[in-house]
Design a protein around this motif. Structure first.
Motif, PDB file in Angstrom:
ATOM      1  N   ASP A   1       8.629  -0.485 -14.768  1.00  0.00           N
ATOM      2  CA  ASP A   1       8.348  -1.592 -13.845  1.00  0.00           C
ATOM      3  C   ASP A   1       8.183  -1.022 -12.440  1.00  0.00           C
ATOM      4  O   ASP A   1       9.125  -0.954 -11.665  1.00  0.00           O
TER       5      ASP A   1
ATOM      6  N   TRP B   1       7.065  -2.203  -9.802  1.00  0.00           N
ATOM      7  CA  TRP B   1       7.378  -3.106  -8.701  1.00  0.00           C
ATOM      8  C   TRP B   1       8.865  -3.105  -8.336  1.00  0.00           C
ATOM      9  O   TRP B   1       9.256  -3.716  -7.345  1.00  0.00           O
TER      10      TRP B   1
ATOM     11  N   LEU C   1      10.109  -2.377  -4.809  1.00  0.00           N
ATOM     12  CA  LEU C   1      10.354  -3.386  -3.771  1.00  0.00           C
ATOM     13  C   LEU C   1      11.843  -3.567  -3.478  1.00  0.00           C
ATOM     14  O   LEU C   1      12.203  -4.154  -2.462  1.00  0.00           O
TER      15      LEU C   1
ATOM     16  N   PRO D   1       5.260  -5.717  -0.403  1.00  0.00           N
ATOM     17  CA  PRO D   1       4.537  -5.958  -1.663  1.00  0.00           C
ATOM     18  C   PRO D   1       3.229  -5.190  -1.786  1.00  0.00           C
ATOM     19  O   PRO D   1       2.913  -4.674  -2.865  1.00  0.00           O
TER      20      PRO D   1
ATOM     21  N   ALA E   1       4.036  -1.687  -2.848  1.00  0.00           N
ATOM     22  CA  ALA E   1       4.444  -1.630  -4.248  1.00  0.00           C
ATOM     23  C   ALA E   1       3.255  -1.858  -5.176  1.00  0.00           C
ATOM     24  O   ALA E   1       3.173  -1.266  -6.261  1.00  0.00           O
ATOM     25  N   ASP E   2       2.303  -2.714  -4.769  1.00  0.00           N
ATOM     26  CA  ASP E   2       1.104  -2.940  -5.581  1.00  0.00           C
ATOM     27  C   ASP E   2       0.300  -1.654  -5.729  1.00  0.00           C
ATOM     28  O   ASP E   2      -0.181  -1.327  -6.825  1.00  0.00           O
TER      29      ASP E   2
ATOM     30  N   ALA F   1       2.060   0.592  -8.134  1.00  0.00           N
ATOM     31  CA  ALA F   1       1.898   0.124  -9.513  1.00  0.00           C
ATOM     32  C   ALA F   1       0.501   0.437 -10.038  1.00  0.00           C
ATOM     33  O   ALA F   1       0.338   0.825 -11.207  1.00  0.00           O
TER      34      ALA F   1
ATOM     35  N   CYS G   1      -2.410  -2.866 -14.578  1.00  0.00           N
ATOM     36  CA  CYS G   1      -1.879  -3.519 -13.381  1.00  0.00           C
ATOM     37  C   CYS G   1      -2.718  -4.759 -13.060  1.00  0.00           C
ATOM     38  O   CYS G   1      -3.947  -4.678 -12.944  1.00  0.00           O
TER      39      CYS G   1
ATOM     40  N   ARG H   1       5.496  -8.238 -11.601  1.00  0.00           N
ATOM     41  CA  ARG H   1       5.176  -8.395 -10.183  1.00  0.00           C
ATOM     42  C   ARG H   1       5.705  -9.723  -9.650  1.00  0.00           C
ATOM     43  O   ARG H   1       6.275  -9.790  -8.555  1.00  0.00           O
TER      44      ARG H   1
ATOM     45  N   ALA I   1       9.451  -9.450  -9.121  1.00  0.00           N
ATOM     46  CA  ALA I   1       9.801  -8.556  -8.018  1.00  0.00           C
ATOM     47  C   ALA I   1       9.494  -9.181  -6.663  1.00  0.00           C
ATOM     48  O   ALA I   1      10.289  -9.071  -5.723  1.00  0.00           O
ATOM     49  N   VAL I   2       8.346  -9.846  -6.553  1.00  0.00           N
ATOM     50  CA  VAL I   2       7.991 -10.473  -5.280  1.00  0.00           C
ATOM     51  C   VAL I   2       8.928 -11.654  -4.996  1.00  0.00           C
ATOM     52  O   VAL I   2       9.311 -11.892  -3.844  1.00  0.00           O
TER      53      VAL I   2
END
Length: 765
Positions: free
Chosen positions: A214, A216, A219, A226, A229-230, A233, A241, A248, A251-252
């Protein structure tokens, strides 16, 4: 409602987390996050396209001052010396373990007290499913809701021993092998390898595998955003992804709740959270929240909008529903708030220990004057009392402490900062004519029985703890109560023994705590215990000015002794020049206050007139030097952060292989060299959040033109109130200053404490 840290200053030694903020302002939604001196700036440029955004370590997270460990026995206490920050972090870890036990004990569903449908029902069903181990079903809602449990006997934190901290006195330091494994994953995803130690510490065992499974999870590291992290990923997952990835969304959601906590919220209302998720590119925000709850990464609550209204009758044919609001929060803060409510209810509903007869208490009250007598009577009768007032009102809790000690109570006071501790200790000496001389020479000089809140919790200061883990005292007076966040307040309350009395005092007009919650304001609004409002005004022109600001009026005051001086400026360069001139020349010459006793206060760290620019100019004038010790020289004034949310003003003494040697309020402190960059700044200029809890003979408040958006009534009240004898205002915001005082109150914080208290305690008249 913003979920990002609007009410907080830019991340710094002395604030929690690395919340971004714009250059030059203290309160704004997105801005640069850097460590002390900006050393961590730019480290996240390769983390997935987040160019120009910085990722920094949590300042002061593991730096601390040396102090005696609260050991189990005298021998251990003699041998084991821990830093205050390490002990504080260990105490917080114990509190989190206690909260985990509380959660495991909860067998029933989250109490609702209402009939729900639609989205609210789905969310509540999700969290109940997590607790029961089954999938949510509609039949769950046909069962009657259990009433909220009464306050339980607290599980008190135990004294922290050296052994509890592990080898080398470090708290949870990741193994080198784990750090190296994480470093390889970060490099593969294009993220800064310098984050490896932080990632390993946050994710724990097998952090590298968790990060691959994972991405993400990155974060969870303070300061990562974010979009960064994107990018990480995308580098690891490739075509797999996608924006709608459940990982995601979860995590966000957690990241937004963390940002909300940095802004002071313990929970967020569901609509605000859904809106923020949509703004962050989460396609199905509702599903993201439900997934986060189902994975037990957040908790959901529903609180009645009118707690005092009666419940709908079971046989109501029209199915009248009680209006509620749906709240989502991180377990850490939501359960700490519940724990605090339970502890406060225990104090309110229990009978105080009988120390001294009613006649003795009445005689003590009769010897006091005005509000001090009211405070003594209230403390005699109840387990929890609130006291409000400005600086002059401190004589009233001092009178209470003197009276309580005269009746044989073990009475202590606790303040937010060492400066406040020393100031209140001197006040106690004046209030008690029979007190021994605190300046008596020798190792047996008497203590004033005043500690800092952090020192009290860590065991480095205060009376110590009894065999049950409770504070060894009968009365605790906590000053600067507006600075208590929910976690600190929960630790304090649950550490009090049965029958103890707690008095929370402070000025409700100052800035609120750096951490989540608004404990003092919520208690005042709940009206569940006696409240004593001081009638003692702060004296002189400064007192008149600050008192007016507190009620929204910026008045012109007569200042025959130059107690208040306004210095208008046109631009940033002139503001810096006039500030240095005031500190180095004008105030010492005209007022008689030397530069070392004058404190500069400005809204933010960045910008042309932030703390960094002002400190550089003041150092060049007052203590020039090459800065060979990480940018510092002997004699430099500094702001040291032993833990997030705390700032200790000090001075550099020297530097050697052990680290940077400071003196803070007369106490020696050694900051390890690897922590200097993150936990020490120059301190001629501070922000108002850093300065709260302290007062100086003279203060220079700098208001540059670009700071207008950062100003509010609590900020101006706090900044102007730091001056004891003289206040200079470097004024470049024109009408923004009176407008802020008249129209901009404290930004609201979403909390559950008033509702939780209302369920357990009667309302006081």
């Amino acid at each position: 409602m913003s979920t990002e840290p609007e009410p907080t200053e830019e991340t710094e030694p002395g604030t929690r987390g690395a919340a971004p903020e714009p250059e030059g302002t203290e309160e704004a939604p997105e801005q640069e996050a850097d460590g002390a001196g900006g050393g961590a700036a730019g480290t996240a440029e390769s983390a997935g396209g987040g160019a120009g955004e910085s990722v920094s370590e949590k300042p002061g997270a593991d730096a601390g001052e040396d102090g005696d460990s609260a050991g189990v026995d005298a021998d251990a206490a003699e041998k084991a010396r821990l830093s205050e920050a390490e002990a504080e972090l260990a105490a917080q870890r114990i509190e989190r373990e206690r909260i985990a036990r509380r959660k495991a004990e909860k067998q029933g569903p989250v109490a609702s007290g209402a009939k729900l449908s639609g989205k609210a029902a789905d969310l509540l069903a999700a969290v109940r499913a997590v607790e029961s181990g089954a999938k949510p079903v509609a039949a769950v809602f046909s069962e009657p809701e259990p009433p909220r449990r009464p306050a339980q006997e607290p599980v008190r934190p135990r004294p922290v021993s050296a052994e509890a901290l592990g080898a080398g006195g470090s708290v949870g330091a990741p193994a080198p092998g784990a750090v190296e494994a994480v470093r390889r994953v970060l490099a593969e995803g294009g993220a800064p390898e310098t984050l490896a130690a932080q990632v390993a510490a946050v994710l724990g065992e097998e952090a590298d595998d968790q990060l691959r499974a994972d991405p993400w999870q990155l974060l969870r590291v303070t300061g990562v955003r974010p979009e960064q992290a994107d990018g990480f990923a995308r580098a690891l997952l490739g075509a797999e992804c996608a924006p709608d990835d459940e990982r995601r969304g979860r995590a966000v959601t957690v990241w937004l709740l963390e940002q909300a906590a940095l802004a002071g919220h313990t929970v967020l209302e569901m609509p605000a959270l859904v809106t923020a998720l949509a703004q962050r590119g989460v396609p199905d925000a509702d599903a993201a929240v439900q997934s986060t709850i189902a994975e037990a990464e957040a908790l959901v609550f529903q609180d009645a909008l009118a707690p005092a209204a009666p419940e709908p009758a079971e046989d109501d044919e029209e199915e009248a529903e009680r209006p509620v609001r749906i709240l989502v929060g991180l377990e850490r803060y939501a359960l700490a708030e519940e724990s605090l409510a339970d502890g406060l209810a225990r104090l309110i509903n229990s009978v105080p220990k009988e120390d001294g007869s009613a006649a003795d208490w009445e005689r003590a009250a009769g010897s006091a004057e005005g509000s001090a007598a009211e405070l003594i009577r209230a403390a005699a009768a109840g387990g929890l009392v609130l006291h409000t007032g400005g600086e002059a009102s401190l004589t009233e809790p001092a009178a209470l402490l003197v009276a309580a000690r005269g009746l044989g109570l073990r009475a202590w006071a606790a303040t937010h900062s060492p400066l406040g501790r020393d100031r209140f200790g001197a006040l106690l000496d004046e209030a008690d004519p029979h007190a021994p001389d605190p300046h008596a020479p020798g190792p047996h000089a008497p203590a004033r029985q005043v500690a800092t809140v952090a020192g009290l919790l860590s065991g480095a200061e205060g009376p110590g703890r009894d065999a049950d883990g409770a504070f060894d005292l009968d009365l605790l007076v906590v000053l600067d109560a507006p600075q208590l966040d929910v976690e600190t307040a929960a630790l304090l309350v649950e550490s009090l023994p049965d029958g103890a009395r707690l008095v929370l005092g402070g000025d409700p007009a100052v800035l609120w705590s750096a951490g989540p919650g608004r404990v003092f304001a919520d208690l005042l609004a709940a009206r569940i215990c006696p409240q004593v409002a001081s009638r003692r005004p702060d004296p002189g022109p400064l007192g008149e000015l600050v008192s007016g600001i507190g009620i929204g009026e910026l008045n012109q005051v007569e200042a025959p002794g130059k107690e208040v001086v306004i210095v208008p400026v046109r631009d940033a360069g002139e503001a810096v020049h006039r500030t240095v001139q005031l500190v180095a020349d004008s105030v010492p010459r005209a007022i008689g206050v030397p530069a070392e006793e004058t404190q500069v206060i400005t809204p933010g760290h960045g910008g042309a007139v932030g703390t960094r620019a002002l400190n550089a100019a003041l150092k060049e004038r007052l203590n020039p030097g090459p800065g060979r010790f990480g940018g510092f020289d002997p004699g430099d004034r500094v702001a040291y952060s032993p833990a997030p949310g705390r700032t200790l003003p000090g001075q550099v003494v020297k530097a050697d292989a052990d680290g940077l040697h400071l003196t803070c309020s007369g106490e020696p402190v050694v900051v390890p060299k690897e922590r200097v960059e993150q936990s020490v700044r120059h301190g001629w200029a501070l922000t108002a959040h850093q300065a709260v809890g302290g007062r100086w003979p003279a203060a220079v408040v700098v208001l540059p033109g670009d700071a207008a958006q950062a100003l509010s009534r609590p900020w101006v009240y706090t900044a102007f109130g730091r001056a004891e004898r003289h206040l200079s205002v470097v004024h470049g915001v024109e009408q923004a200053l009176p407008r802020a005082v008249a129209e901009i109150p404290a930004k609201p914080r979403t909390t559950r404490l008033p509702v939780l208290l209302g369920a357990q305690t009667p309302t006081s008249g």
